[in-house]
Design an enzyme around this catalytic site. Sequence first.
Site, PDB file in Angstrom:
ATOM      1  N   ARG A 164       0.822  -1.218   0.000  1.00 24.50           N
ATOM      2  CA  ARG A 164       0.000   0.000   0.000  1.00 24.50           C
ATOM      3  C   ARG A 164       0.862   1.278   0.000  1.00 24.50           C
ATOM      4  NH1 ARG A 164      -3.275  -3.587  -0.831  1.00 24.50           N
ATOM      5  NH2 ARG A 164      -5.409  -3.650  -0.084  1.00 24.50           N
ATOM      6  N   SER A 239     -10.918  -0.481   2.280  1.00 21.51           N
ATOM      7  CA  SER A 239     -10.308  -0.713   3.590  1.00 21.51           C
ATOM      8  C   SER A 239     -10.023   0.636   4.242  1.00 21.51           C
ATOM      9  CB  SER A 239      -8.983  -1.450   3.448  1.00 21.51           C
ATOM     10  OG  SER A 239      -9.175  -2.708   2.885  1.00 21.51           O
ATOM     11  N   GLU A 335      -6.058   4.135   5.983  1.00 19.90           N
ATOM     12  CA  GLU A 335      -5.588   3.883   4.623  1.00 19.90           C
ATOM     13  C   GLU A 335      -5.943   4.988   3.633  1.00 19.90           C
ATOM     14  OE1 GLU A 335      -4.792   1.436   1.124  1.00 19.90           O
ATOM     15  OE2 GLU A 335      -6.866   1.511   1.736  1.00 19.90           O
TER      16      GLU A 335
HETATM   17  N1  EPU Z   1     -11.521 -10.892   9.354  1.00 17.19           N
HETATM   18  C1  EPU Z   1     -12.392 -11.034  10.414  1.00 17.19           C
HETATM   19  N2  EPU Z   1     -13.404 -10.139  10.549  1.00 17.19           N
HETATM   20  C2  EPU Z   1     -13.592  -9.120   9.685  1.00 17.19           C
HETATM   21  C3  EPU Z   1     -12.708  -8.951   8.608  1.00 17.19           C
HETATM   22  C4  EPU Z   1     -11.674  -9.871   8.452  1.00 17.19           C
HETATM   23  O1  EPU Z   1     -12.251 -11.947  11.229  1.00 17.19           O
HETATM   24  O2  EPU Z   1     -14.536  -8.354   9.885  1.00 17.19           O
HETATM   25  C5  EPU Z   1     -10.451 -11.882   9.161  1.00 17.19           C
HETATM   26  C6  EPU Z   1     -10.752 -12.793   7.974  1.00 17.19           C
HETATM   27  O3  EPU Z   1     -11.528 -13.906   8.351  1.00 17.19           O
HETATM   28  C7  EPU Z   1      -9.380 -13.208   7.520  1.00 17.19           C
HETATM   29  C8  EPU Z   1      -8.530 -11.979   7.825  1.00 17.19           C
HETATM   30  O4  EPU Z   1      -9.248 -11.220   8.805  1.00 17.19           O
HETATM   31  O5  EPU Z   1      -8.891 -14.268   8.295  1.00 17.19           O
HETATM   32  C9  EPU Z   1      -8.261 -11.143   6.583  1.00 17.19           C
HETATM   33  O6  EPU Z   1      -9.505 -10.735   6.004  1.00 17.19           O
HETATM   34  P1  EPU Z   1      -9.731 -10.620   4.405  1.00 17.19           P
HETATM   35  O7  EPU Z   1      -9.211 -11.843   3.731  1.00 17.19           O
HETATM   36  O8  EPU Z   1     -11.140 -10.220   4.171  1.00 17.19           O
HETATM   37  O9  EPU Z   1      -8.766  -9.481   3.936  1.00 17.19           O
HETATM   38  P2  EPU Z   1      -8.327  -8.133   4.659  1.00 17.19           P
HETATM   39  O10 EPU Z   1      -6.964  -8.329   5.236  1.00 17.19           O
HETATM   40  O11 EPU Z   1      -9.408  -7.703   5.553  1.00 17.19           O
HETATM   41  C10 EPU Z   1      -7.102  -7.186   2.531  1.00 17.19           C
HETATM   42  C11 EPU Z   1      -7.069  -5.894   1.762  1.00 17.19           C
HETATM   43  C12 EPU Z   1      -8.333  -5.762   0.906  1.00 17.19           C
HETATM   44  C13 EPU Z   1      -8.357  -6.940  -0.036  1.00 17.19           C
HETATM   45  C14 EPU Z   1      -8.362  -8.242   0.789  1.00 17.19           C
HETATM   46  C15 EPU Z   1      -8.312  -9.492  -0.044  1.00 17.19           C
HETATM   47  C16 EPU Z   1      -5.793  -4.312   3.111  1.00 17.19           C
HETATM   48  C17 EPU Z   1      -5.845  -3.105   3.984  1.00 17.19           C
HETATM   49  N3  EPU Z   1      -6.972  -4.774   2.680  1.00 17.19           N
HETATM   50  O12 EPU Z   1      -8.227  -7.130   3.409  1.00 17.19           O
HETATM   51  O13 EPU Z   1      -8.211  -4.558   0.155  1.00 17.19           O
HETATM   52  O14 EPU Z   1      -9.489  -6.901  -0.891  1.00 17.19           O
HETATM   53  O15 EPU Z   1      -7.194  -8.283   1.652  1.00 17.19           O
HETATM   54  O16 EPU Z   1      -7.017  -9.657  -0.539  1.00 17.19           O
HETATM   55  O17 EPU Z   1      -4.712  -4.817   2.826  1.00 17.19           O
HETATM   56  C18 EPU Z   1      -8.789  -2.232   0.052  1.00 17.19           C
HETATM   57  O18 EPU Z   1      -7.593  -1.992   0.156  1.00 17.19           O
HETATM   58  O19 EPU Z   1      -9.663  -1.327  -0.071  1.00 17.19           O
HETATM   59  C19 EPU Z   1      -9.241  -3.627   0.127  1.00 17.19           C
HETATM   60  C20 EPU Z   1     -10.529  -3.949   0.173  1.00 17.19           C
END
Ligand code: EPU
Length: 343
Positions: A164, A239, A335
């Site tokens: 990012r 995010s 972010e």
């Molecule tokens: N999780 C929870 N509760 C929640 C959200 C997430 O327990 O409310 C847990 C999920 O179960 C999982 C972990 O946290 O074990 C990661 O969640 P997820 O795979 O949904 O991805 P993220 O880390 O929340 C990142 C990016 C997203 C991208 C996704 C998929 C960042 C800041 N965000 O989210 O990017 O779509 O991975 O690769 O790195 C964005 O930047 O706007 C964005 C949506």
Amino acid sequence: MQVLHNVDLTPLNTFGLKARARDFVVLADAGELPELVKLPEFNRNSVLWLGGGSNILLMKDYDGLVVHIQNKGIDELSRSDGIVYIEAQAGETWHDFVLKTLSMGLSGLENLSLIPGTVGASPVQNIGAYGVEVKDVIERVRCFDLDTSTFITLSNADCHFAYRESLFKQQGKGRYVIVSVVFALKEQFTANAGYGDLAVMLAEKCAGRQATAQDVSDAVCTIRSGKLPDPKVLGNAGSFFKNPVVAAEEAERLLSVYPDMPHYRQTDGSVKLAAGWLIDQCRLKGHCIGGAAVHDKQALVLVNKHQATAEDVDALARYIRHTVSEKFGVVLDTEPNWLPENF
Ligand code: EPU
């Protein structure tokens, strides 16, 4: 080029915060930049280069010139050894561009399907999802350099991409206007589908056959639409927090208390945590302050539930950061770009 005044920016930011621009101009052709920077309204220290408005929080009326980047065009430049070089102009909508490359039989962008915003914004925060970052497929970035008033080309290495992050958010901030991006895409598809949710969904969808790039894109769209609110329906800026990266010892400390905590070891030994999980564990899903709320399906996203004001967003962000820091000792960074930065 026509300069407009007192223009409503509410429809131009996906969070849907109410704000107006003092001066406003549409840039339909990057060739007009040398002329644009000579406008009396132009001040490089206060100009806002606006793409899809999906990564900004307009905390006040914008007291300066807003340039809405709208230059369009997608061209194949060359092909060699299975790599196809495609140049997309900055004002192209990201997801439409991804779909266009898929329809051309090219792969490389499928994991990045349905990310809001424009092509020109994609290198700035090095957008990433489902195991791919845009830096993996960017060949070079064409910019207008405000220091010299000339068009220049930056190589992938020049852009200093990281999670990012990029040159455009660091040393190059306020200096380069991205006018187009050249992507190195592949004729032959190789799936990048190791990411948890995606692997499961693809296995279900493609039982017994090889997945195609279109399958990956469809699966990503299904996963994203299930968790992430459509900004046209519920305002949001994707995010809201970055996933925090902590030292290995800090991660071990947390894992001894929360053995199920999602964590991703980085090559340098540090560990990336899931901000969404941390917020969720604080039971903040659905939590509202004024019109702003934590999305009830994905705690990493804040939404404009009901005419949220900048103060609501600020108060909710502070509350979340405070609560997560008290419970886990981890400080979350936001972010999207706050405008003004020192709100
Ligand atoms: N999780 C929870 N509760 C929640 C959200 C997430 O327990 O409310 C847990 C999920 O179960 C999982 C972990 O946290 O074990 C990661 O969640 P997820 O795979 O949904 O991805 P993220 O880390 O929340 C990142 C990016 C997203 C991208 C996704 C998929 C960042 C800041 N965000 O989210 O990017 O779509 O991975 O690769 O790195 C964005 O930047 O706007 C964005 C949506």
